[in-house]
Design a protein around this motif. Structure first.
Motif, mmCIF file in Angstrom:
data_model
loop_
_atom_site.group_PDB
_atom_site.id
_atom_site.type_symbol
_atom_site.label_atom_id
_atom_site.label_comp_id
_atom_site.label_asym_id
_atom_site.label_seq_id
_atom_site.Cartn_x
_atom_site.Cartn_y
_atom_site.Cartn_z
ATOM 1 N N ALA A 88 31.436 43.064 40.367
ATOM 2 C CA ALA A 88 31.994 41.732 40.146
ATOM 3 C C ALA A 88 33.123 41.441 41.138
ATOM 4 O O ALA A 88 33.220 40.331 41.682
ATOM 5 C CB ALA A 88 32.490 41.598 38.716
ATOM 6 N N LYS A 92 33.318 38.510 44.233
ATOM 7 C CA LYS A 92 34.414 37.540 44.309
ATOM 8 C C LYS A 92 35.238 37.697 45.587
ATOM 9 O O LYS A 92 35.601 36.717 46.220
ATOM 10 C CB LYS A 92 35.298 37.671 43.086
ATOM 11 C CG LYS A 92 36.388 36.631 43.039
ATOM 12 C CD LYS A 92 36.797 36.351 41.642
ATOM 13 C CE LYS A 92 37.942 35.390 41.632
ATOM 14 N NZ LYS A 92 37.584 34.070 41.245
ATOM 15 N N TYR A 93 35.551 38.930 45.950
ATOM 16 C CA TYR A 93 36.363 39.209 47.132
ATOM 17 C C TYR A 93 35.607 40.161 48.064
ATOM 18 O O TYR A 93 35.633 41.364 47.853
ATOM 19 C CB TYR A 93 37.687 39.880 46.738
ATOM 20 C CG TYR A 93 38.492 39.117 45.728
ATOM 21 C CD1 TYR A 93 39.182 37.977 46.089
ATOM 22 C CD2 TYR A 93 38.554 39.553 44.404
ATOM 23 C CE1 TYR A 93 39.910 37.282 45.141
ATOM 24 C CE2 TYR A 93 39.279 38.881 43.463
ATOM 25 C CZ TYR A 93 39.958 37.744 43.839
ATOM 26 O OH TYR A 93 40.680 37.049 42.904
#
Length: 96
Positions: A88, A92-93
């Motif tokens: 996750a 996201k990054y």
């Protein structure tokens, strides 16, 4: 040189878990030595996102190995949850 802290810290956690499970003093001394090295390196050079991500990767692999050797199913569940969190975070990054 960027990935020395995660290796020392993952080894610290693995040796500490082995000490808790087996109660061997060698694992305690090795874990304390790795803790001093990782804390010293972290304070001197600082940490970045890639190092923390690599630490969580090494920790999940170490937990899987411990769960296979000691036959403790809860470590497998924790490692899989850690891998899902890493996935996750990666979405996201990105690491680039």
């Amino acid at each position: 040189m960027d990935f020395i802290w995660p290796i020392f810290t993952a080894l610290f956690v693995i040796f500490m878990l082995n000490f808790i499970l087996d109660r061997r003093k060698v694992n305690l001394y090795l874990s304390l030595f790795m803790a001093v090295l990782s804390l010293g390196y972290g304070f001197i050079f600082g940490l970045n996102f890639k190092e923390i991500y690599f630490f969580s990767f090494l920790l999940s692999i170490g937990l899987i190995i411990i769960s296979l050797r000691k036959e403790i199913e809860s470590f497998t569940v924790i490692a899989i949850a850690l891998m899902l969190v890493m996935l996750a975070i990666l979405f996201k990054y990105p690491l680039l």
